[in-house]
Each structure stands twice: as C-alpha cells, then as structure tokens.
Motif scaffolding. Structure first.
Motif, PDB file in Angstrom:
ATOM      1  N   GLN A   1      -1.265   1.490  60.662  1.00  8.45           N
ATOM      2  CA  GLN A   1      -2.670   1.624  60.022  1.00  8.45           C
ATOM      3  C   GLN A   1      -2.899   0.552  59.137  1.00  8.45           C
TER       4      GLN A   1
ATOM      5  N   ARG B   1     -15.708  14.665  58.414  1.00 14.41           N
ATOM      6  CA  ARG B   1     -16.483  13.404  58.631  1.00 14.41           C
ATOM      7  C   ARG B   1     -17.648  13.589  57.991  1.00 14.41           C
TER       8      ARG B   1
ATOM      9  N   MET C   1      -2.919   8.726  64.512  1.00 11.69           N
ATOM     10  CA  MET C   1      -2.926   8.889  62.849  1.00 11.69           C
ATOM     11  C   MET C   1      -1.771  10.675  63.132  1.00 11.69           C
TER      12      MET C   1
ATOM     13  N   MET D   1      -2.557  15.161  60.662  1.00 10.16           N
ATOM     14  CA  MET D   1      -2.960  13.441  60.638  1.00 10.16           C
ATOM     15  C   MET D   1      -1.362  13.075  59.105  1.00 10.16           C
TER      16      MET D   1
ATOM     17  N   GLU E   1     -14.127  13.978  64.549  1.00  4.84           N
ATOM     18  CA  GLU E   1     -13.151  13.289  63.363  1.00  4.84           C
ATOM     19  C   GLU E   1     -12.574  11.979  63.205  1.00  4.84           C
ATOM     20  N   HIS E   2     -11.801  11.648  63.751  1.00  2.00           N
ATOM     21  CA  HIS E   2     -10.831  10.645  63.381  1.00  2.00           C
ATOM     22  C   HIS E   2     -11.492   9.607  64.294  1.00  2.00           C
TER      23      HIS E   2
ATOM     24  N   PRO F   1     -13.937   6.619  60.003  1.00  6.98           N
ATOM     25  CA  PRO F   1     -12.716   7.392  60.731  1.00  6.98           C
ATOM     26  C   PRO F   1     -11.856   6.815  60.695  1.00  6.98           C
ATOM     27  N   PRO F   2     -10.544   6.879  60.467  1.00  7.45           N
ATOM     28  CA  PRO F   2      -9.598   5.748  60.307  1.00  7.45           C
ATOM     29  C   PRO F   2      -8.799   4.858  61.060  1.00  7.45           C
TER      30      PRO F   2
END
Length: 233
Positions: free
Chosen positions: A34, A118, A69, A1, A87-88, A168-169
């Motif tokens: 983002q 996470r 990401m 990432m 995870e994201h 998570p982003p």
C-alpha cells in the motif's frame, strides 16, 4: 478489505486466453505494498493488458490467487467483482474512455454511480469534482463543458479526475503518457503523483517507456515477473 494487507498480491497465477491467437500467462508472484508507486514495463504482447484485466477482475485466473487490498477476487461472483472494482480501483485508460457528449462533471462523477462507499468518501460530489479539476490545473468552469469540446490534454486530466474521485485505494494507469512529449509527460506525472501522495493511494502504471523509471518507487519488468506461452490456434 484488510488495512495491513498488500495493495496487490498475485501468487502462482495462471491464465489462458483461448480463440484465434491462444496464449497462456503465468505469474509466480507479484506483491505491491500500500502506498507504493510502481511502474510496469513491457513490450506489446508481453501480457501487460492481461495482468491488468486480472487485477481489475474483468477476467479470472484459472489457478492461483489474485488479491486486491486483501480480497481474493476468485471468491467473488462476477457482479461482486464489478462492485469491488468500482469501490476500490480507479482506472486511467490509454484512450481515456470519456463519454463525449456528457459534461465533464458527469464524466468525473460516473464511477460513483456504481460505488456507494466511494460516493460517501467523495463527500460533496460537485465541489469535490471542481476541486479535482483545479488541482489538475483545469479551470473550474470546465465542469459544464462537454468532453468532446476539450483538448486532448484536458481530456486526459478529466480521465485522471474520474479515476481519483472518491479516493479509491488502488490506481491503475494504462499507458497514460504514450501520446505526450517529454515536457508534457513530466508535467502530467507531477500532477498525478501529487494527487496520489495527497490521498495515500497505491499507483500501478503500465508503460513501454523505460525513461519514466526514475519517477517511481519500483520498476517491474513483464519478462521478469511473467511467462507467456503461445500455442497454435
């Protein structure tokens, strides 16, 4: 990432569904920075669900590039894509997809079983889940209840907490307000945006309701960013 990469980048993407109702989807370019809150509008059959599947890595483009990401999903094996998504990417499903006989706590913590990083970000998981419930206007005691015992509005907020746990982003919301009246929509979006902004997350929300547009930083229309071609079976 990559920290300075867009949250989401699709370039020259082409994907084809085969089968009884084959069609192809082409997306020249979509870039979401983002921290942006973006609404994706489109009618039924416009390719919204396929775009989300590409972003989540449950399907892979035949050509082009889908980056989340900074990571090109086509570079990952199926198993690694599943791990990367866990995870994201947090997902709020239209039908919530809660485990009906599991507790609220177990439903909220479920993504962390597949995402060790996470899980680390979540810290003290039970306390974090309880805090999320409180932030989403759910009573703390609700974590012990079974999901099947909740009202529709409560189930919706538990689904949001599950998507938010571990920060998570990228947060994907698939028609989460479709069954709500105008007042409930406003209250729900207030709560959702509060959490997204508090944790500096990127939000991509899919809807067919253009009345929500003013709440978002930017609006994308499927018929402007993508071309759908349908072929005879």
């Amino acid at each position: 990432m990559t920290d300075d990469a867009p949250a989401l980048s699709l370039r020259d993407v082409r994907f084809r569904w085969r089968g009884r109702a084959p069609f192809s989807l082409q997306i020249p370019e979509v870039i979401i920075a983002q921290g942006e809150k973006v609404l994706l509008l489109g009618d039924s059959g416009s390719g919204k669900s396929t775009l989300l599947s590409l972003v989540c890595g449950t399907v892979v483009a035949e050509s082009g590039e889908v980056r989340v990401m900074g990571t090109d999903l086509s570079d990952l094996s199926s198993g690694r894509r599943d791990g990367f998504r866990a995870e994201h990417v947090g997902v709020i499903f239209q039908q919530f997809n809660l485990l009906p006989f599991a507790s609220v706590l177990d439903n909220i913590l479920l993504p962390l079983r597949f995402a060790p990083n996470r899980r680390t970000r979540a810290g003290a998981t039970r306390e974090t889940a309880t805090d999320l419930c409180r932030a989403l206007s759910l009573p703390s005691a609700i974590v012990a209840a079974r999901a099947a015992e909740l009202s529709v509005g409560q189930q919706q907020r538990v689904a949001v907490a599950r998507a938010l746990i571990g920060r998570p982003p990228l947060l994907i919301a698939d028609e989460p307000t479709s069954a709500l009246d105008a007042g409930s929509q406003t209250a729900f979006l207030d709560l959702l945006f509060e959490q997204v902004e508090a944790h500096a997350m990127t939000l991509l929300m899919v809807s067919h309701d253009a009345r929500l547009s003013s709440r978002f930083d930017r609006v994308l229309h499927m018929d402007e960013i993508a071309t759908v071609e349908r072929q005879a079976a």
